[in-house]
Write an enzyme that holds these catalytic residues in place. Structure first.
Site, PDB file in Angstrom:
ATOM      1  N   LYS A  61       0.888  -1.352  -0.036  1.00 45.12           N
ATOM      2  CA  LYS A  61       0.226  -0.154   0.145  1.00 45.12           C
ATOM      3  C   LYS A  61       0.756   1.256   0.002  1.00 45.12           C
ATOM      4  O   LYS A  61       0.668   2.035  -0.696  1.00 45.12           O
ATOM      5  CB  LYS A  61      -0.756  -0.002   1.176  1.00 45.12           C
TER       6      LYS A  61
ATOM      7  N   ARG B 137      11.442  -5.574   4.934  1.00 43.04           N
ATOM      8  CA  ARG B 137      11.542  -4.150   4.582  1.00 43.04           C
ATOM      9  C   ARG B 137      12.459  -3.236   5.648  1.00 43.04           C
ATOM     10  O   ARG B 137      12.556  -3.570   6.688  1.00 43.04           O
ATOM     11  CB  ARG B 137       9.825  -3.846   5.279  1.00 43.04           C
TER      12      ARG B 137
ATOM     13  N   ARG C  98      11.041  -1.127  11.046  1.00 39.47           N
ATOM     14  CA  ARG C  98       9.801  -0.774  11.912  1.00 39.47           C
ATOM     15  C   ARG C  98       9.653  -1.701  13.060  1.00 39.47           C
ATOM     16  O   ARG C  98       9.951  -3.054  13.029  1.00 39.47           O
ATOM     17  CB  ARG C  98       8.678  -0.782  10.949  1.00 39.47           C
TER      18      ARG C  98
ATOM     19  N   ARG D 213      -0.706  -8.959  13.317  1.00 40.66           N
ATOM     20  CA  ARG D 213      -1.316  -8.236  12.319  1.00 40.66           C
ATOM     21  C   ARG D 213      -1.810  -8.723  11.230  1.00 40.66           C
ATOM     22  O   ARG D 213      -3.024  -8.201  10.850  1.00 40.66           O
ATOM     23  CB  ARG D 213      -0.095  -7.188  11.752  1.00 40.66           C
TER      24      ARG D 213
HETATM   25  P1  AP5 Z   1       4.673  -1.475   1.880  1.00 38.73           P
HETATM   26  O1  AP5 Z   1       4.433  -0.675   0.784  1.00 38.73           O
HETATM   27  O2  AP5 Z   1       5.424  -1.014   3.219  1.00 38.73           O
HETATM   28  O3  AP5 Z   1       3.311  -2.218   2.507  1.00 38.73           O
HETATM   29  P2  AP5 Z   1       2.188  -1.745   3.265  1.00 38.73           P
HETATM   30  O4  AP5 Z   1       1.044  -2.422   2.511  1.00 38.73           O
HETATM   31  O5  AP5 Z   1       2.142  -0.369   3.359  1.00 38.73           O
HETATM   32  O6  AP5 Z   1       2.453  -2.642   4.419  1.00 38.73           O
HETATM   33  P3  AP5 Z   1       2.251  -1.998   6.115  1.00 38.73           P
HETATM   34  O7  AP5 Z   1       2.981  -3.055   6.994  1.00 38.73           O
HETATM   35  O8  AP5 Z   1       2.823  -0.706   6.219  1.00 38.73           O
HETATM   36  O9  AP5 Z   1       0.924  -2.117   6.354  1.00 38.73           O
HETATM   37  P4  AP5 Z   1       0.283  -2.264   7.682  1.00 38.73           P
HETATM   38  O10 AP5 Z   1      -1.158  -2.193   7.210  1.00 38.73           O
HETATM   39  O11 AP5 Z   1       0.542  -3.210   8.565  1.00 38.73           O
HETATM   40  O12 AP5 Z   1       0.757  -0.932   8.587  1.00 38.73           O
HETATM   41  P5  AP5 Z   1       0.158   0.578   8.761  1.00 38.73           P
HETATM   42  O13 AP5 Z   1       1.384   1.267   8.829  1.00 38.73           O
HETATM   43  O14 AP5 Z   1      -0.779   0.821   7.835  1.00 38.73           O
HETATM   44  O15 AP5 Z   1       5.746  -2.897   1.255  1.00 38.73           O
HETATM   45  C1  AP5 Z   1       6.006  -3.803   2.211  1.00 38.73           C
HETATM   46  C2  AP5 Z   1       7.400  -4.170   1.915  1.00 38.73           C
HETATM   47  O16 AP5 Z   1       7.404  -5.028   0.517  1.00 38.73           O
HETATM   48  C3  AP5 Z   1       8.330  -3.133   1.543  1.00 38.73           C
HETATM   49  O17 AP5 Z   1       9.777  -3.835   1.939  1.00 38.73           O
HETATM   50  C4  AP5 Z   1       8.398  -3.295  -0.103  1.00 38.73           C
HETATM   51  O18 AP5 Z   1       9.832  -2.597  -0.412  1.00 38.73           O
HETATM   52  C5  AP5 Z   1       8.001  -4.262  -0.505  1.00 38.73           C
HETATM   53  N1  AP5 Z   1       7.204  -4.472  -1.628  1.00 38.73           N
HETATM   54  C6  AP5 Z   1       6.114  -3.798  -1.917  1.00 38.73           C
HETATM   55  N2  AP5 Z   1       5.441  -3.824  -3.131  1.00 38.73           N
HETATM   56  C7  AP5 Z   1       6.306  -4.977  -3.557  1.00 38.73           C
HETATM   57  C8  AP5 Z   1       5.982  -5.922  -4.620  1.00 38.73           C
HETATM   58  N3  AP5 Z   1       4.999  -5.790  -5.675  1.00 38.73           N
HETATM   59  N4  AP5 Z   1       7.049  -7.151  -4.906  1.00 38.73           N
HETATM   60  C9  AP5 Z   1       7.962  -7.072  -4.127  1.00 38.73           C
HETATM   61  N5  AP5 Z   1       8.212  -6.348  -2.661  1.00 38.73           N
HETATM   62  C10 AP5 Z   1       7.295  -5.360  -2.716  1.00 38.73           C
HETATM   63  O19 AP5 Z   1      -0.284   0.247  10.541  1.00 38.73           O
HETATM   64  C11 AP5 Z   1       0.623   0.027  11.504  1.00 38.73           C
HETATM   65  C12 AP5 Z   1      -0.302  -0.170  12.680  1.00 38.73           C
HETATM   66  O20 AP5 Z   1      -0.806   1.149  13.039  1.00 38.73           O
HETATM   67  C13 AP5 Z   1      -1.340  -1.121  12.664  1.00 38.73           C
HETATM   68  O21 AP5 Z   1      -0.948  -2.532  13.040  1.00 38.73           O
HETATM   69  C14 AP5 Z   1      -2.311  -0.672  13.795  1.00 38.73           C
HETATM   70  O22 AP5 Z   1      -1.944  -0.856  14.873  1.00 38.73           O
HETATM   71  C15 AP5 Z   1      -2.128   1.088  13.389  1.00 38.73           C
HETATM   72  N6  AP5 Z   1      -3.380   1.332  12.537  1.00 38.73           N
HETATM   73  C16 AP5 Z   1      -2.918   2.002  11.111  1.00 38.73           C
HETATM   74  N7  AP5 Z   1      -4.161   2.173  10.735  1.00 38.73           N
HETATM   75  C17 AP5 Z   1      -5.179   1.806  11.502  1.00 38.73           C
HETATM   76  C18 AP5 Z   1      -6.519   2.050  11.297  1.00 38.73           C
HETATM   77  N8  AP5 Z   1      -6.842   2.422  10.124  1.00 38.73           N
HETATM   78  N9  AP5 Z   1      -7.475   1.409  12.328  1.00 38.73           N
HETATM   79  C19 AP5 Z   1      -6.816   1.198  13.660  1.00 38.73           C
HETATM   80  N10 AP5 Z   1      -5.469   0.842  13.606  1.00 38.73           N
HETATM   81  C20 AP5 Z   1      -4.549   1.321  12.666  1.00 38.73           C
HETATM   82 MG    MG Z   2       2.438   0.923   4.710  1.00 34.94          MG
END
Ligand code: AP5
Ligand code: MG
Length: 235
Positions: free
Chosen positions: A24, A145, A178, A189
């Site tokens: 994402k 990552r 992270r 997660r």
């Molecule tokens: P990346 O682009 O970083 O993936 P992502 O989908 O953004 O993954 P996140 O871990 O950020 O998602 P998340 O939902 O767990 O975390 P968030 O910060 O939202 O890519 C991942 C890796 O893959 C990278 O190394 C990249 O280089 C690689 N990659 C990407 N595309 C690729 C491809 N096509 N091929 C190969 N490699 C690839 O949330 C964190 C925490 O915050 C949650 O756990 C929760 O506690 C809280 N939180 C956030 N939002 C909410 C909400 N709306 N409600 C409640 N709690 C929330």
């Molecule tokens: Mg993310």
């Protein structure tokens, strides 16, 4: 479409759905470059609150460290504040939000009243892009990552390594892992995603707003598909 033409139009709102590690954040940054609308990542906003030690950050920290979801009311209020800023007037990309049915319903109500720049008489509906990725691939992406603490650029030691190990290509800062990218938190997660977020796929499909992308492809193939669906749904 030329970049200049793209930045003069209302875009989205775009919702990026997908499991932790689906890509994402990676895709959101490319959409920002092309269309000039802001990436609103609730994860990034919450991490910023944690690092600044705000009241919200204090409440969210332990929950995030455990891989669980922060309560809906806290997240919705934070999103409302962010969406009210001027840079979101022409559209925005929601990355990691909504993540529960309650958040999706809150967002529907919010968008029903929101008027965007350049919208005219047209009614805007979100473009919801689900980036679907296979479970073992998610694990590898999350454990590999690294990100730049200065500019936010995302790398992967297996798939998108920096030119020089551990250093950001853009500004040379030392890359960081992270806190929640360790194995036991990753499992939690992914469980939270299955239980609380996956139902949104059916929710948006039933509304006719869902566009599904094969996220198992390499990042540039995913980007090509993402930009194609956005171009196909723009005003
Ligand atoms: P990346 O682009 O970083 O993936 P992502 O989908 O953004 O993954 P996140 O871990 O950020 O998602 P998340 O939902 O767990 O975390 P968030 O910060 O939202 O890519 C991942 C890796 O893959 C990278 O190394 C990249 O280089 C690689 N990659 C990407 N595309 C690729 C491809 N096509 N091929 C190969 N490699 C690839 O949330 C964190 C925490 O915050 C949650 O756990 C929760 O506690 C809280 N939180 C956030 N939002 C909410 C909400 N709306 N409600 C409640 N709690 C929330
Ligand atoms: Mg993310």
């Amino acid at each position: 479409m030329k970049v200049q033409a793209a930045v003069n139009k209302t875009v989205g709102p775009i919702i990026l759905l997908g499991a932790p590690g689906a890509g994402k954040g990676t895709q959101a940054k490319l959409i920002v470059e092309r269309y000039g609308v802001p990436q609103i990542s609730t994860g990034d906003l919450l991490r910023d609150h944690v690092s600044r030690g705000t009241e919200l950050g204090k409440q969210a920290k332990a929950i995030m460290d455990a891989g669980k979801l922060v309560p809906d009311d806290l997240v919705n209020d934070m999103v409302a504040e962010r969406l009210s800023r001027p840079d979101a007037a022409r559209g925005f990309i929601l990355d990691g939000y909504p993540r529960t049915l309650a958040q999706a319903q809150w967002l529907d109500l919010y968008l029903a009243d929101k008027v965007f720049e350049n919208q005219g008489e047209r009614k805007l509906h979100p473009v919801v892009i689900d980036i679907a990725v296979e479970y073992n691939q998610l694990l590898r992406r999350l454990t590999g990552r690294r990100s730049c603490p200065t500019c936010g650029r995302i790398y992967n030691v297996y798939f998108q390594p920096p030119r020089v190990a551990d250093l950001c290509d853009v500004d040379g800062a030392k890359l960081v892992t992270r806190r929640d990218d360790c194995e036991e938190v990753i499992s939690e997660r992914l469980r939270a995603y299955q239980r609380q977020t996956l139902p949104l796929v059916d929710f948006y499909r039933a509304k006719g707003q869902l566009l599904e992308i094969n996220g198992d492809q390499d990042a540039s193939a995913v980007s090509r598909d993402v930009l194609k669906v956005i171009d196909g749904h723009r005003l």
